[in-house]
Write an enzyme that holds these catalytic residues in place. Structure first.
Site, PDB file in Angstrom:
ATOM      1  N   ILE A 127       0.857  -1.194   0.000  1.00 54.37           N
ATOM      2  CA  ILE A 127       0.000   0.000   0.000  1.00 54.37           C
ATOM      3  C   ILE A 127       0.894   1.245   0.000  1.00 54.37           C
ATOM      4  O   ILE A 127       1.616   1.493   0.966  1.00 54.37           O
ATOM      5  CB  ILE A 127      -0.922   0.000   1.236  1.00 54.37           C
ATOM      6  CG1 ILE A 127      -1.879  -1.199   1.175  1.00 54.37           C
ATOM      7  CG2 ILE A 127      -1.706   1.307   1.305  1.00 54.37           C
ATOM      8  CD1 ILE A 127      -2.683  -1.415   2.449  1.00 54.37           C
ATOM      9  N   HIS A 128       0.857   1.983  -1.089  1.00 53.32           N
ATOM     10  CA  HIS A 128       1.628   3.237  -1.182  1.00 53.32           C
ATOM     11  C   HIS A 128       0.938   4.158  -2.174  1.00 53.32           C
ATOM     12  O   HIS A 128      -0.175   3.865  -2.628  1.00 53.32           O
ATOM     13  CB  HIS A 128       3.097   2.951  -1.557  1.00 53.32           C
ATOM     14  CG  HIS A 128       3.307   2.397  -2.927  1.00 53.32           C
ATOM     15  ND1 HIS A 128       4.084   3.026  -3.877  1.00 53.32           N
ATOM     16  CD2 HIS A 128       2.829   1.282  -3.511  1.00 53.32           C
ATOM     17  CE1 HIS A 128       4.083   2.295  -4.987  1.00 53.32           C
ATOM     18  NE2 HIS A 128       3.336   1.237  -4.795  1.00 53.32           N
TER      19      HIS A 128
END
Lengths: 165, 130
Positions: A13-14
């Site tokens: 998750i980024h």
């Protein structure tokens, strides 16, 4: 449950996920399928806190993620599915996750990895996993962000990598 | 001395640190790191290596990141492992880094982090137009 994007990305998750793809696809939920992160409370907390509040998040071991995605109870949600590796994505599909196409979003360089595309570095395990996904009828393409260049990942590309170890 | 790492997307951090040194002169203990080309685990390992380099000094560490929710933030937080003695500050800007160099000798880590957050916020202001 419609999986609006199933993505392989070793950063999990980024920004490319929470801003880039989520802005375009408007998922209701991000499902992060990763045994290590799911078993680590601190890592789970860090990744969960990286998701905008309007998007739900589930961080699950691979087997539980597959069951969650296949559950008709969750049919109404638009899901963005993430794994860190091709091997995990192959396992998810093999055990029944309803995934018809996979986005290869980021597989960075590491020991034993060779460049397949500017943002995709693979080893033999990755190539085997891609091959098995293709065997199961899964479409593979590589694209980092919406609007960015999209590359087909097909037999020809895999054979090219196998021929040049 | 409190060491600091500026960890950002692309060359933002490298340039910020370069400009700090252009303004102030050589600064020990201030390092920049880019996320370019690194996997999530490699980013975490890079931060962990920087944290290990300072063991024994006792002054503490600060990590500045550019935006919360990205790979730099996750890597920094995971590498710190919930250690409250190591502050991670998001939204790095030049004013914060100049404040860090100015105050780091006379302030403990927690107080310094709070002052830098305040300094960074004060630096964001509408200075022209409406």
């Amino acid at each position: 449950m419609p999986v609006v994007l199933a993505r392989i990305d070793d950063r999990l998750i980024h920004g490319q996920v929470t801003v880039g793809w989520s802005r375009q696809l408007r998922p209701d939920r991000i499902v992060l399928a990763n045994n290590e992160v799911a078993a680590d409370r601190w890592q789970s907390r860090v990744y969960a806190s990286s998701v905008p509040p309007e998007i739900a998040v589930s961080i699950l071991p691979v087997a539980r993620a597959a069951a969650f995605l296949a559950d008709p109870e969750n049919i109404d949600e638009r899901v963005l599915l993430l794994t860190a590796s091709a091997v995990e994505m192959n396992e998810l599909v093999r055990i029944g996750a309803p995934v018809g196409a996979v986005n290869v979003g980021g597989m960075h360089f590491g020991p034993g990895k060779r460049e397949m595309l500017p943002f995709v570095f693979v080893d033999e395990a990755d190539l085997k996993a891609f091959g098995r996904l293709l065997d199961m009828g899964t479409e593979l393409s590589a694209q980092q962000v919406p609007g960015g260049r999209e590359y087909t990942v097909d037999r020809q590309r895999l054979q090219g990598m196998e021929a040049n170890p | 001395m409190i060491r600091a790492l500026v960890m950002t997307h692309g060359d933002i951090g490298l340039e910020l640190v370069r400009v700090v040194k252009m303004i102030i002169g050589p600064v020990d203990g201030l390092t920049a790191m880019s996320n370019a080309g690194l996997s999530g685990p490699d980013l975490q390992a890079q931060v962990a290596g920087w944290l290990d380099d300072g063991d024994g000094d006792g002054g503490g560490e600060l990590i500045f990141i550019d935006d919360y929710g990205g790979s730099c933030a996750s890597a920094a937080l995971i590498a710190c492992g919930g250690d409250g003695c190591r502050a991670v500050i998001s939204g790095v800007n030049l004013a914060m880094l100049l404040g860090y160099v100015t105050w780091r000798e006379n302030t403990d880590n927690r107080e310094l982090a709070a002052k830098l957050v305040q300094k960074g916020r004060e630096a964001i202001t509408l200075v022209g137009g409406r």
